[in-house]
Enzyme design. Structure first.
Site, PDB file in Angstrom:
ATOM      1  N   ARG A 100      -6.701  -5.649  15.998  1.00 38.94           N
ATOM      2  CA  ARG A 100      -7.421  -5.800  14.750  1.00 38.94           C
ATOM      3  C   ARG A 100      -8.208  -7.100  14.818  1.00 38.94           C
ATOM      4  O   ARG A 100      -7.796  -8.048  15.481  1.00 38.94           O
ATOM      5  CB  ARG A 100      -6.379  -5.871  13.626  1.00 38.94           C
ATOM      6  CG  ARG A 100      -6.797  -5.419  12.281  1.00 38.94           C
ATOM      7  CD  ARG A 100      -5.574  -5.246  11.386  1.00 38.94           C
ATOM      8  NE  ARG A 100      -4.586  -6.298  11.503  1.00 38.94           N
ATOM      9  CZ  ARG A 100      -4.691  -7.496  10.941  1.00 38.94           C
ATOM     10  NH1 ARG A 100      -5.762  -7.814  10.253  1.00 38.94           N
ATOM     11  NH2 ARG A 100      -3.728  -8.373  11.071  1.00 38.94           N
ATOM     12  N   ASP A 134      40.162 -24.655  -4.296  1.00 41.24           N
ATOM     13  CA  ASP A 134      38.897 -24.402  -4.988  1.00 41.24           C
ATOM     14  C   ASP A 134      37.676 -24.603  -4.113  1.00 41.24           C
ATOM     15  O   ASP A 134      36.566 -24.255  -4.500  1.00 41.24           O
ATOM     16  CB  ASP A 134      38.766 -25.356  -6.187  1.00 41.24           C
ATOM     17  CG  ASP A 134      38.449 -26.779  -5.741  1.00 41.24           C
ATOM     18  OD1 ASP A 134      39.160 -27.297  -4.851  1.00 41.24           O
ATOM     19  OD2 ASP A 134      37.478 -27.354  -6.264  1.00 41.24           O
ATOM     20  N   ASP A 150       7.631  -6.805   3.082  1.00 44.48           N
ATOM     21  CA  ASP A 150       6.640  -7.792   3.513  1.00 44.48           C
ATOM     22  C   ASP A 150       6.245  -8.866   2.503  1.00 44.48           C
ATOM     23  O   ASP A 150       6.707  -8.903   1.360  1.00 44.48           O
ATOM     24  CB  ASP A 150       5.407  -7.084   4.044  1.00 44.48           C
ATOM     25  CG  ASP A 150       4.863  -7.773   5.304  1.00 44.48           C
ATOM     26  OD1 ASP A 150       5.452  -8.779   5.747  1.00 44.48           O
ATOM     27  OD2 ASP A 150       3.865  -7.288   5.857  1.00 44.48           O
ATOM     28  N   ASP A 175      45.942 -27.427  -2.798  1.00 43.99           N
ATOM     29  CA  ASP A 175      44.835 -28.356  -2.598  1.00 43.99           C
ATOM     30  C   ASP A 175      44.936 -29.444  -3.676  1.00 43.99           C
ATOM     31  O   ASP A 175      45.643 -29.275  -4.674  1.00 43.99           O
ATOM     32  CB  ASP A 175      43.517 -27.580  -2.703  1.00 43.99           C
ATOM     33  CG  ASP A 175      42.302 -28.491  -2.763  1.00 43.99           C
ATOM     34  OD1 ASP A 175      42.215 -29.407  -1.936  1.00 43.99           O
ATOM     35  OD2 ASP A 175      41.453 -28.281  -3.656  1.00 43.99           O
ATOM     36  N   ARG A 189       0.821  -1.208   0.000  1.00 38.44           N
ATOM     37  CA  ARG A 189       0.000   0.000   0.000  1.00 38.44           C
ATOM     38  C   ARG A 189       0.859   1.263   0.000  1.00 38.44           C
ATOM     39  O   ARG A 189       1.938   1.284   0.573  1.00 38.44           O
ATOM     40  CB  ARG A 189      -0.906   0.038   1.234  1.00 38.44           C
ATOM     41  CG  ARG A 189      -1.945  -1.057   1.251  1.00 38.44           C
ATOM     42  CD  ARG A 189      -2.964  -0.830   2.352  1.00 38.44           C
ATOM     43  NE  ARG A 189      -3.844  -1.978   2.498  1.00 38.44           N
ATOM     44  CZ  ARG A 189      -4.878  -2.233   1.704  1.00 38.44           C
ATOM     45  NH1 ARG A 189      -5.147  -1.431   0.693  1.00 38.44           N
ATOM     46  NH2 ARG A 189      -5.639  -3.300   1.898  1.00 38.44           N
ATOM     47  N   GLU A 200       3.746   0.221  22.418  1.00 38.42           N
ATOM     48  CA  GLU A 200       3.089   1.520  22.582  1.00 38.42           C
ATOM     49  C   GLU A 200       2.637   1.711  24.027  1.00 38.42           C
ATOM     50  O   GLU A 200       2.776   2.804  24.596  1.00 38.42           O
ATOM     51  CB  GLU A 200       1.886   1.620  21.636  1.00 38.42           C
ATOM     52  CG  GLU A 200       2.272   1.694  20.160  1.00 38.42           C
ATOM     53  CD  GLU A 200       1.069   1.632  19.237  1.00 38.42           C
ATOM     54  OE1 GLU A 200       1.266   1.695  18.006  1.00 38.42           O
ATOM     55  OE2 GLU A 200      -0.064   1.516  19.743  1.00 38.42           O
TER      56      GLU A 200
END
Length: 745
Positions: A288, A695, A155, A513, A19, A395
């Site tokens: 909500r 590697d 989100d 290696d 939104r 809050e």
């Protein structure tokens, strides 16, 4: 916390969210933006404020891309900007948006991520619409983006978008934040295979991926491993050509705004009115309308409290505000009806003409009303059955400038990890809720102040501005990590510089290696044989320099191929060492016996379930090989599961390490690796030229352990701690031949 510093490439900030954060209002044939006052909007504004440490250009408006309910025709020719933002509306056809937003996002992702799989609906049309909508968001971004811009995707509605951006704009910085819980793998795997892979790969298009809690981070990392095969090291995922940082960033609120509201006249009036009209003790909740919020469980817990504590009858008011949400959906209508009936039954059973236990309102609240209730209530009752974070509890704490009040908080809310001084409850435990209410009512003011002050200090220090700052600090730190691991392919000039350093030195040591470096990688490991040309070259070098063959192979294999060369040999990643001229192998003194018995059955079980895979028992390690597996894709998935299971099975006290090699999963002791083995040769010696070539992931330990003056070379284009790269194994012979060509024997 490390502060953001201005960077030379400060571009614009582009936010992409489902939104737009404002309403587009038409007056007198003109459109203007009415901006939301949400925390994300405020935090984003702080990032581009005109200050020294702003990481974005303060001269540029924030570009915000989001869905608009207005039609393209309604907005034609209108200015969609205010002093801070430039809006870029995305238009989604109604039929697509129905399957995308209501379908895939809200009927599938939301319930699955909130642990309600029985409510999740799987529909092929949903995912097709989800892909279409993400593409529409990208198309709009494609019109807006410029070099140097930083894109922050928000989100679960846009999980495919980061990778779409990465494919076309690989040089722009991309962030992604997931605002809801990321589910455990057992739930995530309910997505069809193609869908889950698209989701993981889509999210991993970002540079920094953020979640609210460490649990969600671990769940995502497991999904990345088991779905797409990406392991991680300290939450860094190395994707060969770039790195992704996955970390927790607990979203917060504007602490000062809520704290200062305590003394605002409108809040004081609302607080006093609540105190006058309600009973002795006030419980408050606001949510909500959603099944994840645990509203019915909360009512059942309050009922249990009333049953068991008649002494509180007519002395308590539970103010429960439910904010309308999705109430056109039948399932939500049914939920609201259940809440209405339950509240009615509780008030009828326990209330009387003078007292209503529950003051229930189905409406939105103004800001001053909300803070008035926060600061008037004795208890905030926050009981979601699953919540990504939950900002209501933050809050409440921030608004309590008086340091009074008690927070009762569900352990299923992400915020519970930060607010441990709250009374933490299980939202499904009616008795637990009842007991917590009783404890809250009995809590003395001094104890309330002690708990509330600790929580307030934490939220003050990590507010929503610190949250955004933290996220983008990680993005800058990732730049530094990329710089450290950047791929620098050797040019002719670079090779010549190494050759000159080699010529100018007098005491040299070279580490090689084996598989993928001296010998090519082949399907059957036993057939990976070093060529006669390479052997002859090593013989020439070893006549004048110290040469160390350093491999994960067992000593018998290495003995067979290098017995006749004057070289040192390190076998099994540093566990066994045979020095030049010696017939004896020395076992690393840190090695401990008797650890294989508990691990080998796990490897054998996975080998039986994966045709073509086999277990190799070395002296000091166990290896699960799957290069020869019949079904490569199936074997890769089994290897990912095996690696994850081993990492969770092996307790720290076992001192074991899981190595994800090239088509092999190996288990060994952690006390030694190629790095410790290489250092044992270099430390205390006065070598004036050190070269190491490898590697594999196991060679990274060697590259990191050797001194900064060393020449370290990674074969291939994977990001590496090595300072230089060459393209493939075939180039090793030509590089070494050229390097030593001018030195007489």
């Amino acid at each position: 916390m490390k502060e953001l510093k201005n960077t030379k490439n400060s571009g614009r900030l582009i936010i992409v969210a489902y939104r737009l954060p404002f309403k587009i209002v038409r007056e007198d044939d003109q459109s203007h933006l009415v901006q939301n006052s949400g925390g994300l909007v405020s935090a984003v504004l702080s990032l581009v404020s005109d200050q020294e440490d702003s990481v974005f250009s303060s001269e540029e408006k924030i570009q915000w891309i989001g869905f608009s309910e207005n039609t393209k025709e309604e907005l034609e020719g209108q200015s969609l900007a205010n002093e801070s933002f430039q809006a870029h509306p995305v238009f989604i056809p109604d039929d697509v948006n129905e399957n995308y937003y209501e379908g895939f996002c809200n009927n599938l992702v939301w319930p699955l991520c909130h642990y309600f799989p029985s409510l999740a609906r799987f529909d092929d049309a949903y995912f097709e619409a989800y892909k279409t909508a993400n593409q529409l968001f990208f198309d709009k971004l494609d019109e807006v983006i410029q070099p140097g811009d930083v894109v922050w995707v928000q989100d679960y509605q846009l999980m495919l978008l980061p990778d779409l951006i990465r494919q076309k704009y690989p040089d722009n910085k991309i962030g992604f934040f997931f605002h809801i819980p990321f589910p455990s793998y057992e739930l995530f795997r309910m997505f069809p295979v193609k869908w889950r892979k698209a989701i993981v790969d889509g999210i991993l298009g970002a540079d920094v991926v953020g979640f609210h809690t460490n649990d969600y981070v671990e769940y995502f990392l497991k999904a990345a491993r088991l779905v797409s095969g990406y392991g991680n090291k300290l939450h860094y995922i190395n994707m060969s050509n770039r790195i992704v940082k996955v970390d927790s960033f607990p979203i917060s609120i504007d602490f000062q705004k809520f704290n200062e509201a305590y003394d605002e006249p409108e809040v004081i009036r609302a607080r006093e009115e609540a105190r006058e009209s309600l009973k002795e003790k006030i419980i408050f909740s606001v949510d909500r309308l959603d099944y994840s919020k645990g509203i019915l469980h909360r009512l059942q817990g309050f009922t249990r409290f009333l049953e068991q504590h008649p002494e509180w009858h007519e002395r308590v008011s539970f103010v429960m505000v439910v904010v309308p949400s999705r109430d056109t959906i039948e399932q939500y209508q049914h939920m609201k009806m259940e809440i209405d009936q339950t509240v009615g039954a509780i008030n009828a059973n326990y209330g009387n003409i003078y007292w209503q236990p529950i003051i229930y309102q189905y409406r939105s609240m103004t800001y001053h009303e909300l803070v008035g209730m926060y600061t008037a209530s004795d208890v905030a009752l926050i009981t979601p059955v699953r919540d990504g974070m939950n900002l209501v509890c933050k809050e409440y704490v921030a608004s309590r400038k008086d340091s009074q009040g008690v927070l009762i908080l569900s352990e299923m809310a992400g915020a519970a990890a930060e607010l441990g001084e709250a009374l933490i409850i299980n939202p499904l435990d009616n008795q637990g809720i009842a007991d917590a209410i009783s404890e809250a009512f009995a809590m003395i003011p001094e104890e309330q102040e002690k708990r509330m002050s600790a929580m307030r200090e934490r939220i003050r220090d990590y507010d929503v501005f610190a949250w955004t700052n933290d996220f983008f600090t990680q993005m800058l730190m990732l730049e530094q990590e990329h710089e450290r691991l950047k791929q620098v392919f050797l040019t002719n000039k670079g090779i010549d510089n190494i050759r000159k350093a080699y010529e100018a030195s007098s005491k040299r040591i070279l580490f090689f290696d084996y598989d993928g470096t001296l010998a090519p990688i082949v399907a059957d490991p036993s057939k990976a044989i070093v060529s006669e040309d390479v052997k002859k070259l090593i013989m020439e070098i070893a006549k004048r320099d110290t040469v160390v063959i350093i491999s994960g192979r067992d000593r018998r294999f290495l003995d067979t191929h290098f017995r006749d060369l004057p070289v040192h040999i390190i076998a099994e990643h540093g566990a066994l060492i045979k020095t030049k001229g010696s017939e004896e192998w020395t076992l690393n003194e840190s090695y401990e016996e008797n650890w294989k018995d508990s691990i080998k059955p796990i490897l054998n079980m996975y080998a039986k379930r994966c045709p073509g895979a086999f277990v190799e028992e070395k002296e000091t390690s166990l290896a699960w090989h799957y290069r020869t597996a019949d079904d490569k894709e199936y074997a890769s998935r089994r290897a990912q599961e095996l690696s994850w299971q081993l990492k969770n099975f092996i307790q720290p006290e076992l001192n074991l390490q899981i190595i994800d090699g090239n088509k092999v999963v190996e288990v060994k002791k952690t006390a030694f690796n190629k790095g410790t083995a290489a250092r044992s040769f270099v430390d205390g010696s006065d070598y004036d030229f050190i070269l190491a070539i490898g590697d594999d992931t196991t060679d990274e330990d060697m590259f990191e352990a050797l001194p900064d003056t060393s020449y370290t070379i990674k074969i291939g284009d994977d990001l590496s701690a090595a300072r230089n790269h060459i393209k493939n194994q075939e180039e090793v012979f030509h590089f070494l031949s050229f390097m030593v060509s001018t030195i007489p024997e």
